[in-house]
Write a protein that holds these residues in place. Structure first.
Motif, PDB file in Angstrom:
ATOM      1  N   ARG A  24       1.004  -1.250  -0.076  1.00 20.63           N
ATOM      2  CA  ARG A  24      -0.055  -0.011   0.005  1.00 20.63           C
ATOM      3  C   ARG A  24       0.921   1.372   0.115  1.00 20.63           C
ATOM      4  N   ILE A  25       0.541   2.233  -1.006  1.00 19.12           N
ATOM      5  CA  ILE A  25       1.505   3.382  -1.137  1.00 19.12           C
ATOM      6  C   ILE A  25       0.451   4.452  -0.748  1.00 19.12           C
ATOM      7  N   SER A  26       1.024   5.367   0.025  1.00 12.50           N
ATOM      8  CA  SER A  26       0.173   6.474   0.457  1.00 12.50           C
ATOM      9  C   SER A  26       0.328   7.784  -0.587  1.00 12.50           C
ATOM     10  N   VAL A  32       2.568   6.882  -8.563  1.00 13.72           N
ATOM     11  CA  VAL A  32       3.212   5.835  -8.266  1.00 13.72           C
ATOM     12  C   VAL A  32       3.646   5.227  -9.787  1.00 13.72           C
ATOM     13  N   TRP A  33       2.682   5.763 -10.758  1.00 10.24           N
ATOM     14  CA  TRP A  33       3.146   5.327 -12.194  1.00 10.24           C
ATOM     15  C   TRP A  33       4.236   6.017 -12.738  1.00 10.24           C
ATOM     16  N   ARG A  34       4.216   7.232 -12.508  1.00  8.95           N
ATOM     17  CA  ARG A  34       5.377   8.144 -12.957  1.00  8.95           C
ATOM     18  C   ARG A  34       6.544   7.449 -12.320  1.00  8.95           C
ATOM     19  N   VAL A  35       6.650   7.143 -11.023  1.00  8.64           N
ATOM     20  CA  VAL A  35       7.979   6.824 -10.454  1.00  8.64           C
ATOM     21  C   VAL A  35       8.229   5.172 -11.294  1.00  8.64           C
ATOM     22  N   LEU A  36       7.215   4.526 -11.075  1.00 10.08           N
ATOM     23  CA  LEU A  36       7.321   2.993 -11.702  1.00 10.08           C
ATOM     24  C   LEU A  36       7.862   3.233 -13.210  1.00 10.08           C
ATOM     25  N   VAL A  37       7.557   4.171 -14.045  1.00 12.75           N
ATOM     26  CA  VAL A  37       8.112   3.783 -15.458  1.00 12.75           C
ATOM     27  C   VAL A  37       9.250   4.815 -15.771  1.00 12.75           C
ATOM     28  N   ALA A  38       9.629   5.625 -14.659  1.00 13.13           N
ATOM     29  CA  ALA A  38      10.808   6.373 -14.839  1.00 13.13           C
ATOM     30  C   ALA A  38      12.217   5.551 -14.806  1.00 13.13           C
ATOM     31  N   PHE A  39      12.254   4.637 -15.837  1.00  9.41           N
ATOM     32  CA  PHE A  39      13.336   3.508 -15.660  1.00  9.41           C
ATOM     33  C   PHE A  39      14.629   4.041 -15.506  1.00  9.41           C
ATOM     34  N   ASP A  40      15.053   5.171 -16.054  1.00 10.87           N
ATOM     35  CA  ASP A  40      16.466   5.752 -15.769  1.00 10.87           C
ATOM     36  C   ASP A  40      16.583   6.266 -14.528  1.00 10.87           C
ATOM     37  N   ARG A  41      15.672   6.112 -13.778  1.00 16.14           N
ATOM     38  CA  ARG A  41      16.004   6.519 -12.235  1.00 16.14           C
ATOM     39  C   ARG A  41      16.015   5.447 -11.054  1.00 16.14           C
ATOM     40  N   TYR A  42      15.784   4.070 -11.781  1.00 10.18           N
ATOM     41  CA  TYR A  42      15.480   2.930 -10.835  1.00 10.18           C
ATOM     42  C   TYR A  42      16.720   2.840  -9.842  1.00 10.18           C
ATOM     43  N   THR A 117      -2.835   3.893  -3.200  1.00 10.60           N
ATOM     44  CA  THR A 117      -2.658   2.901  -4.236  1.00 10.60           C
ATOM     45  C   THR A 117      -2.240   1.478  -3.685  1.00 10.60           C
ATOM     46  N   GLU A 118      -2.849   0.621  -4.204  1.00 10.88           N
ATOM     47  CA  GLU A 118      -2.264  -0.815  -3.892  1.00 10.88           C
ATOM     48  C   GLU A 118      -1.527  -1.241  -5.089  1.00 10.88           C
ATOM     49  N   LEU A 119      -0.338  -1.790  -4.757  1.00 12.63           N
ATOM     50  CA  LEU A 119       0.452  -2.295  -5.947  1.00 12.63           C
ATOM     51  C   LEU A 119       0.622  -3.551  -5.921  1.00 12.63           C
ATOM     52  N   THR A 120       0.225  -4.429  -6.758  1.00 12.21           N
ATOM     53  CA  THR A 120       0.425  -5.584  -6.740  1.00 12.21           C
ATOM     54  C   THR A 120       1.674  -6.083  -7.782  1.00 12.21           C
ATOM     55  N   ASP A 121       2.567  -6.588  -7.101  1.00 15.48           N
ATOM     56  CA  ASP A 121       3.717  -6.882  -7.959  1.00 15.48           C
ATOM     57  C   ASP A 121       3.810  -8.400  -7.952  1.00 15.48           C
ATOM     58  N   SER A 122       4.067  -9.076  -9.341  1.00 14.84           N
ATOM     59  CA  SER A 122       4.122 -10.407  -9.186  1.00 14.84           C
ATOM     60  C   SER A 122       4.842 -10.508 -10.474  1.00 14.84           C
ATOM     61  N   GLU A 123       5.398 -11.989 -10.158  1.00 15.86           N
ATOM     62  CA  GLU A 123       6.334 -12.549 -11.246  1.00 15.86           C
ATOM     63  C   GLU A 123       5.840 -14.004 -11.318  1.00 15.86           C
ATOM     64  N   ALA A 149       8.505  -1.780  -0.911  1.00 18.67           N
ATOM     65  CA  ALA A 149       8.755  -1.018   0.134  1.00 18.67           C
ATOM     66  C   ALA A 149       9.585   0.358  -0.366  1.00 18.67           C
ATOM     67  N   ALA A 150      10.603  -0.317  -1.118  1.00 17.03           N
ATOM     68  CA  ALA A 150      11.488   0.925  -1.665  1.00 17.03           C
ATOM     69  C   ALA A 150      10.991   1.676  -2.621  1.00 17.03           C
ATOM     70  N   LEU A 151       9.762   1.243  -3.463  1.00 14.25           N
ATOM     71  CA  LEU A 151       8.900   2.075  -4.232  1.00 14.25           C
ATOM     72  C   LEU A 151       8.179   3.069  -3.398  1.00 14.25           C
ATOM     73  N   ARG A 152       7.690   2.450  -2.380  1.00  8.11           N
ATOM     74  CA  ARG A 152       6.534   3.204  -1.535  1.00  8.11           C
ATOM     75  C   ARG A 152       7.470   4.447  -0.915  1.00  8.11           C
ATOM     76  N   ALA A 153       8.731   4.171  -0.569  1.00 11.24           N
ATOM     77  CA  ALA A 153       9.418   5.226   0.257  1.00 11.24           C
ATOM     78  C   ALA A 153       9.738   6.288  -0.896  1.00 11.24           C
ATOM     79  N   ARG A 154      10.217   5.752  -2.120  1.00 13.37           N
ATOM     80  CA  ARG A 154      10.422   6.922  -3.227  1.00 13.37           C
ATOM     81  C   ARG A 154       9.234   7.610  -3.553  1.00 13.37           C
ATOM     82  N   VAL A 155       7.875   7.031  -3.933  1.00 15.20           N
ATOM     83  CA  VAL A 155       6.868   8.023  -4.064  1.00 15.20           C
ATOM     84  C   VAL A 155       6.617   8.930  -3.091  1.00 15.20           C
TER      85      VAL A 155
END
Length: 160
Positions: A24-26, A32-42, A117-123, A149-155
């Motif tokens: 869960r991301i506040s 969240v999408w903007r950070v997720l697709v900013a590949f050059d900043r991963y 936002t609820e992020l469901t990360d699956s593989e 958790a790292a994505l949540r902290a970044r966003v």
């Protein structure tokens, strides 16, 4: 089902080994999408993944080169192919090979009534050696929770 192997029996259908972590991301889905697709900043936030692409390359069929570090294999080059994009709710990429292991990684962003936002990360894992991953799935789930958790902290750090 149909008889595909000539034995008269239904084929055995096995579920691909899968890892799923929910975070869960506040922040709203769009943030969240903007950070997720900013590949050059991963490399600035993701614990093991560094990608070499820009957000405008988030299109089906795009190849995203990068590196994965950590774990038993040290650093390894990766190429991820985007196979599904439904901005700002779904991103799916694949990497690897069916000759060994092919991973199909999906990120699903679901807006919640409280504005989070609820992020469901699956593989899902496919290929000749995919079954060998089954004993490590619990460990992978912990790793994917760490990535969430790292994505949540970044966003949340960007919006707060």
């Amino acid at each position: 089902m149909t008889d595909t192997d000539g034995t008269g029996r239904d084929p055995i259908v096995k579920k691909a080994p899968t890892v799923t972590a929910v975070t869960r991301i506040s922040a709203p889905v769009e943030d969240v999408w903007r950070v997720l697709v900013a590949f050059d900043r991963y490399a600035q936030w993701h614990p093991v993944l560094s990608l070499d692409a820009k957000p405008e390359q988030v299109v089906v069929g795009a190849d995203i080169p990068g590196r994965r570090s950590g774990g038993d294999t040290g650093q390894q080059d990766v190429t991820l192919r985007i196979i599904d994009v439904r901005a700002p709710h779904r991103l799916v990429w694949e990497g690897g090979s069916l000759d060994a292991i092919l991973g199909r990684h999906s990120f699903v962003l679901t807006p919640q009534p409280d504005g989070t936002t609820e992020l469901t990360d699956s593989e899902e894992f496919f290929g000749a050696a995919a079954a060998e991953l089954i004993p490590a799935l619990d460990q992978f789930t912990q790793e994917y929770s760490r990535y969430g958790a790292a994505l949540r902290a970044r966003v949340e750090g960007m919006s707060g």
